[in-house]
Design an enzyme around this catalytic site. Structure first.
Site, PDB file in Angstrom:
ATOM      1  N   SER A 298     -53.973  20.413  11.490  1.00  0.00           N
ATOM      2  CA  SER A 298     -55.092  20.792  12.349  1.00  0.00           C
ATOM      3  C   SER A 298     -55.927  19.576  12.674  1.00  0.00           C
ATOM      4  CB  SER A 298     -55.973  21.833  11.657  1.00  0.00           C
ATOM      5  OG  SER A 298     -56.846  21.228  10.717  1.00  0.00           O
ATOM      6  N   ASP A 299     -56.720  19.668  13.721  1.00  0.00           N
ATOM      7  CA  ASP A 299     -57.741  18.661  13.938  1.00  0.00           C
ATOM      8  C   ASP A 299     -58.895  18.938  12.970  1.00  0.00           C
ATOM      9  OD1 ASP A 299     -59.117  16.477  15.010  1.00  0.00           O
ATOM     10  OD2 ASP A 299     -58.547  16.984  17.065  1.00  0.00           O
ATOM     11  N   TYR A 300     -59.859  18.044  12.971  1.00  0.00           N
ATOM     12  CA  TYR A 300     -60.923  18.016  11.980  1.00  0.00           C
ATOM     13  C   TYR A 300     -61.732  19.317  11.956  1.00  0.00           C
ATOM     14  CZ  TYR A 300     -64.553  15.383   9.371  1.00  0.00           C
ATOM     15  OH  TYR A 300     -65.429  14.902   8.436  1.00  0.00           O
ATOM     16  N   GLN A 301     -61.586  20.100  10.883  1.00  0.00           N
ATOM     17  CA  GLN A 301     -62.303  21.364  10.684  1.00  0.00           C
ATOM     18  C   GLN A 301     -62.002  22.412  11.759  1.00  0.00           C
ATOM     19  OE1 GLN A 301     -66.488  20.098  10.152  1.00  0.00           O
ATOM     20  NE2 GLN A 301     -66.232  20.606   7.997  1.00  0.00           N
TER      21      GLN A 301
END
Length: 759
Positions: A298-301
């Site tokens: 995933s991307d950040y958070q």
């Protein structure tokens, strides 16, 4: 299906394109041997993964799906990160830099019950310590060999510090320069973008990224992140199936075809479904159609943000949606217990039957395979001595200078360039003339800013290096935001006293990159007033631009005697700018994005679809503006040289081909000027009649060619079904018999014409 259409498999076009880009032929014995060896190695790895997976507890499995960042002071591994690593509750670490820090965290991980090593990741976007031109600038070189070399240098430097996984290349097609992240990609064209994507993967990974000097690469942001509504970061994306498949997915597919290790899901929603919970993208296309076997991160958070979207009811629901959609690794913050949805809710989902053990095992298998393929099981630690011998070497710096030389685009030259090396006095003025940090651009790796800036040659220093016998004066005029004119007088005075003035303008690095969308894309603050004040002196001057996006520069395009687009040229950028300014290097860069005349034209791109009412200056009721031409200020593929090139004699090996055939296109290119130079020959195609509208032109081939003065060379291009077909709105790749126009030249406005018929 139309009776004149012939369908091909969904993957046909992209796979053929990436094989063409990489120069691979299906019958090659060398390729077959390589694939056989790779297959054998992966089978052996799969057996190891299965054996390890059988020994893992559910908590240890979810630990492998967790990525956390440093929690200690100054980006060091703190007690919680080390404790989680030692307990087997952590699979990967981002943004931890420094070989001693990385080795310390790895020692903790190897004390876990199953001794599974960590893999360390970082955004290595355009260099690690040797900073290359930003990706948009690299694409301006149209030099795939140089791009592959640059990423190999970046991999060598980053792995010397213990990094084995980069979140690059970013391959998002971008047609809206208001979006700040256009700086990280290759521009507006799917063919060029695909070529650059494959070249970058080859540079980072080589043929075997378990080698100590190679990195696992990540293609991002999947998918269509480069088309946000209004050019605003993190915004929604909505498009037709045919536009997604024809225009936005090809570069991702090229990266997958080139063997990219991992894929990052994007922040945006696509057609109403957030990408990190989008099974159509992650399962149907990526795993099903493309047979991708690597890891998805995933991307950040981004998993937590499914709640903010209103797509998930809570974080438990977010974890369920992302895991079932196919996101293997959750990129969280600090340590899993604080920010993770997977670790906090994953075991509950399994116990409640909402998530199967088989689904979890599949995710863990992707993570373990990544680590085996990256070599961290066999070589978990990094030799600290590598830092001294492999970073910022003369060879690395020379590579950075060469790429910067090739990436500079000359936009305008009214007999002002090149500057004479015999000039007795030169004034260098402007907010970016002596600013190392802004010259490097965004995305300098975490922890490397001070080192990178200390080794950066600014334009001021580059000019001094190029003409050591000249008197070189400097006045900043204003800072990069240029809100005050208090320094203008000093800059004007310097210009008045000098034989020539070099004005260096543009955007501060903070105006480009993530979270840096702009509603207006002209020069910041009062920068234009500064150059106009220099022009008012009547003394000769030229302008150098540093920026991370196409700008609206109508005044400069009309009035600047000489105008160079240097982008953010990196560590050796000052020397490269001076190389072009004084003629040591003949500029050869070509624009990978169109420059609009006005922000109201955005989105603007050369390969638009036709309209039933094309612009007609004599008919108001046609597709045009009342106040500005439809055309861009500078077209895709444009760039001037200190010499001239002529294209002639376009000819085909056959006037028509069948749906399984290829045709060879020959074009003669002659250097008609008085000095040697390089040009980028470009071949464009237009489908004359189609069941789904096709672009007015689309790029189907390009070659960089270097010619001596007066030299002629015949270039050869091959066109096959992959370039002649397209995807329909059902996701089928179709070939429709009929006529095609071909255009050859050195920009998207090329006018050397030929025709081809598909039977």
């Amino acid at each position: 299906m139309s009776t004149r259409s012939k369908r091909r498999s969904w993957w046909y076009g992209p796979l053929a394109t990436v094989l063409l880009i990489l120069g691979v032929t299906a019958g090659s014995r060398a390729v077959a041997d390589h694939l056989s060896a790779a297959h054998h190695r992966e089978n052996a790895i799969d057996k190891k993964v299965d054996a390890l997976l059988a020994r893992m507890s559910l908590a240890e499995k979810f630990g492998q799906l967790e990525m956390a960042g440093p929690d200690g002071p100054n980006g060091t591994p703190g007690p919680q990160l080390l404790a989680n690593a030692k307990a087997g509750r952590l699979g990967s670490v981002l943004d931890l830099v420094g070989v001693d820090n990385i080795n310390a965290a790895q020692r903790a991980a190897l004390q876990s019950r199953l001794h599974i090593p960590l893999i360390f990741s970082l955004d290595v976007i355009h260099g690690y310590r040797t900073i290359f031109p930003v990706p948009l600038a690299e694409a301006s070189s149209w030099d795939l060999g140089a791009i592959t070399r640059d990423e190999a240098v970046s991999a060598r430097e980053a792995t010397a510090d213990g990094i084995k996984w980069t979140f690059n290349p970013m391959v998002d097609i971008a047609r809206d320069p208001r979006w700040g992240r256009v700086v990280e990609g290759a521009g507006e064209d799917p063919y060029l973008g695909s070529a650059v994507a494959a070249a970058k993967v080859a540079g980072y990974q080589g043929g075997d990224y378990s080698k100590p000097d190679k990195l696992a690469a990540t293609v991002k942001h999947f998918a269509a992140y480069g088309a946000p509504v209004a050019g605003r970061e993190y915004n929604t994306v909505d498009m037709s199936t045919q536009q997604l498949l024809n225009d936005y997915l090809p570069p991702y597919r090229a990266a997958v075809g080139a063997g990219v290790a991992s894929v990052m899901s994007s922040f945006n929603s696509l057609n109403g479904v957030p990408a990190s919970a989008n099974s159509y993208l992650l399962q149907h296309i990526l795993r099903g159609m493309w047979d991708f076997k690597g890891a998805v991160v995933s991307d950040y958070q981004a998993i937590q943000e499914l709640v903010e979207f209103g797509f998930a009811a809570n974080e438990r629901d977010a974890a369920r949606l992302a895991l079932t959609a196919g996101v293997d690794i959750e990129m969280a913050v600090q340590v899993p217990s604080l920010n993770s949805t997977y670790a906090n809710f994953g075991p509950q989902l399994v116990r409640s039957g909402q998530l199967s053990v088989g689904e979890v095992d599949s995710d863990v298998r992707h993570v373990l395979r990544l680590k085996y393929l990256a070599g961290v099981f066999d070589h978990p630690f990094t030799d600290p001595a590598r830092v001294q011998r492999e970073e910022l070497t003369p060879a690395n710096l020379a590579a950075a200078r060469t790429t910067a030389d090739e990436s500079i685009v000359m936009l305008r030259n009214e007999n002002a360039l090149p500057l004479a090396t015999s000039s007795g006095s030169i004034a260098v003025v402007g907010p970016l003339a002596d600013d190392a940090a802004d010259q490097l651009g965004p995305n300098v790796p975490i922890g490397q800013n001070d080192v990178a800036e200390a080794h950066t040659v600014t334009v001021l220093q580059g000019v001094k290096n190029a003409v050591p016998s000249a008197t070189v004066s400097y006045a900043q005029g204003c800072d990069a935001t240029c809100t005050s004119t208090s320094g203008f007088a000093a800059a004007v005075a310097a210009a008045e006293k000098a034989d020539r003035t070099v004005v260096v303008l543009g955007e501060p690095a903070s105006y480009s990159g993530e979270a840096s969308s702009r509603s207006r894309i002209d020069l910041p603050g009062k920068q234009l007033a500064l150059v106009q004040a220099i022009a008012a002196t009547g003394k000769p001057y030229v302008v150098v631009l540093m920026n991370g996006r196409p700008l609206t520069i109508g005044w400069l395009a009309a009035h600047a005697p000489g105008l160079l687009e240097a982008w953010y040229p990196g560590t050796e950028g000052g020397n490269a700018v001076a190389d072009v300014l004084f003629g040591a290097v003949n500029p050869s860069g070509k624009l990978p994005m169109s420059f609009p005349r006005d922000v109201g034209q955005i989105p603007i791109f050369y390969n638009e679809l036709p309209t039933g009412r094309p612009a007609d200056p004599n008919n108001k009721y046609t597709s045009k503006y009342l106040d500005v031409p439809n055309s861009p200020q500078y077209v895709f593929g444009y760039g001037l040289s200190y010499t001239d090139f002529a294209y002639s004699n376009l000819r085909l090996s056959a006037p028509s081909i069948g749906t399984h055939d290829t045709v060879t296109v020959h074009v003669d290119v002659r250097n008609t000027g008085s000095r040697a130079g390089a040009d980028v020959a470009q071949l464009y195609l237009h489908d004359q009649v189609a069941s789904i509208l096709q672009p007015v032109r689309k790029l189907v081939g390009f070659q960089r060619v270097r010619l001596a003065a007066g030299q002629t060379r015949t270039l050869t291009f091959r066109i096959g079904p992959d370039q002649l077909g397209f995807y329909d709105n059902s996701g089928h790749f179709v070939l429709e018999p009929g006529g095609f126009d071909l255009y050859a030249g050195d920009s998207s406005s090329a006018d050397l014409h030929g025709t081809l018929t598909l039977r």
